[in-house]
Design an enzyme around this catalytic site. Sequence first.
Site, short mmCIF file in Angstrom:
data_model
loop_
_atom_site.label_atom_id
_atom_site.label_comp_id
_atom_site.label_asym_id
_atom_site.label_seq_id
_atom_site.Cartn_x
_atom_site.Cartn_y
_atom_site.Cartn_z
N GLU A 146 -10.42 -2.46 4.53
CA GLU A 146 -9.07 -1.94 4.80
C GLU A 146 -8.92 -0.56 4.16
O GLU A 146 -9.67 -0.18 3.27
CB GLU A 146 -8.01 -2.88 4.18
CG GLU A 146 -8.03 -4.29 4.72
CD GLU A 146 -6.91 -5.18 4.16
OE1 GLU A 146 -6.28 -5.89 4.94
OE2 GLU A 146 -6.67 -5.16 2.94
N ASP B 238 0.77 -1.26 0.00
CA ASP B 238 0.00 0.00 0.00
C ASP B 238 0.80 1.31 0.00
O ASP B 238 1.79 1.43 0.73
CB ASP B 238 -0.86 0.10 1.27
CG ASP B 238 -1.57 -1.18 1.62
OD1 ASP B 238 -1.51 -2.13 0.85
OD2 ASP B 238 -2.19 -1.22 2.70
N PHE C 276 2.31 -0.53 9.89
CA PHE C 276 1.30 -0.83 8.87
C PHE C 276 0.82 0.47 8.22
O PHE C 276 1.33 1.55 8.48
CB PHE C 276 0.14 -1.59 9.52
CG PHE C 276 0.30 -3.09 9.44
CD1 PHE C 276 1.55 -3.68 9.35
CD2 PHE C 276 -0.83 -3.93 9.47
CE1 PHE C 276 1.69 -5.07 9.27
CE2 PHE C 276 -0.70 -5.31 9.39
CZ PHE C 276 0.55 -5.89 9.30
C1 FRU Z 1 -3.78 -3.69 2.83
C2 FRU Z 1 -3.11 -4.08 4.13
C3 FRU Z 1 -3.48 -3.10 5.22
C4 FRU Z 1 -2.34 -3.24 6.19
C5 FRU Z 1 -1.17 -3.46 5.26
C6 FRU Z 1 -0.11 -4.37 5.81
O1 FRU Z 1 -3.12 -4.16 1.70
O2 FRU Z 1 -3.50 -5.40 4.48
O3 FRU Z 1 -4.74 -3.32 5.80
O4 FRU Z 1 -2.17 -2.11 6.98
O5 FRU Z 1 -1.70 -4.01 4.07
O6 FRU Z 1 1.00 -4.40 4.98
#
Ligand code: FRU
Length: 499
Positions: free
Chosen positions: A231, A49, A105
């Site tokens: 997410e 992300d 994250f």
């Molecule tokens: C989305 C996700 C988020 C998380 C991150 C972890 O792709 O699963 O929810 O914060 O990637 O790398």
Amino acid sequence: MRINLSRVIHLLLMLSIISSLNAQSKLDSNEILYRPAMHFTPAKGWMNDPNGMFYKDGVYHLYFQHYPDSTVWGPMHWGHATSTDLISWKQEPIAIYPDSIGMIFSGSAVVDENNTSGFGSNGKAPIVAIFTQHNMEGEKSGKIDFQNQSIAYSNDNGYTWKMYAGNPVIHNPGIKDFRDPKVMWHEATKKWIMTLAVKNKVSFYSSSNLKEWKHESDFGINNGSHDGVWECPDLFSLKLDNRNFWVLTVSINPGGPNKGSATQYFIGEFDGHSFISGSSKTKWMDFGADNYAGVTFSNTGDQKISIGWMSNWMYAQQVPTNKWRSAMTSPRELYLFDVNGERYLGSKLFTKPEIKNIVLFNDGANKLEDITLANPFKFSLLQEGLKSFSISLSNDIGEHLDFGYDSVTNQYFIDRTNAGVHNFNSEFSEKHIAPRLFNGRNMVLGALIDKTSIELFGDIDCTIMTDIFFPTKPFTKINLQTKTDNSKMNYRITNYLMP
Ligand code: FRU
């Protein structure tokens, strides 16, 4: 027979040099074939992300989920890249490292202009990052409260960061999926608003200093798609016919319209406390398989620019790039449009790179088959009426990527079933479809192609599709197939010469 040891050693040495040269050249050809020119990729390692994107003093900052030591997902850091035009990127040193609270994250960053956080120094606005810390030991030991929200701040416009000593700022209330805070300034209530993904809904929190947060409300249990976990949400306002609307985007995995990861959105009202959706329809920002976790930049005023992760959790960790994995989508400016009273979110290609070389207009003399393609390039087509057509990009070993429009189903499509390497995952080799949302009687279709990706913008940015593909040789030809006279179609190819 006597063995000459020194000759054996010499031979072994030569063999090892040859094999490492081979591996090197394989690596380089992989790099040449698959590393995009106009899309951000990390120099090495894993990326997912986009995070913490903000704009300040002429520089766009992009942070990203990053594991520098491997090409698969691992302990997450915030990688960092900067750009002044959103086309060419400079990778900066890693911005935020995991600590004892957890890995870093996804999350966001804001320019704290009024120093509400008190982190500013020498009268300069601090940048504050708000993110989830995921505690791996906690997760492994069977706890459920291993995701908490933390903050860090920067006094040099985002290049170096300090963790806040009072972390975490929001403690987990006992919910496994509790992550991806996106923060924005809400002018009407003069508060920071955080939108957080909480399992199958979003929660809104408010704060006056980015440190103390109050839960305001929840949204979504009975709205939109619930075929996967929610997410990476985002909340921002956009105008349509001088009226202000609030847009809530939520990524969902799996459950996308063409399988796997995708982003849905809601258009409605937000008063600083709660969000009300104006429609019961499930709507998708991008119908392709490869645009996930997209969020907008902070501090760009009324203009909302979004970048997404150009991959899909179904196969992201298996795609055939050697040194790095994943690219970001092109930056897109978001806007609202209306079709028969139903409001939608459109995405325009934001980059307007200098056009160095216009190859072709269809004036009857030029035929699409005669063109040699350079990468990256943009293809545009204007057709009077709405007839089916298929454009094919191909190489001389029979691999081809097809995209176009089917007038019977009124759908756009991208077909990557014969577009090259696909044996890394059985879900990859597919044809993806998207409804034509706009109902005008003529069609304008744009596509940006950058070696391993196609981004389709139907009807001047109403229906969007993003797909990746991996040809074993570059696509050098383009071909148009229609059942009718193609002189009524105007097409144009723009090659970009990258700096
Ligand atoms: C989305 C996700 C988020 C998380 C991150 C972890 O792709 O699963 O929810 O914060 O990637 O790398």
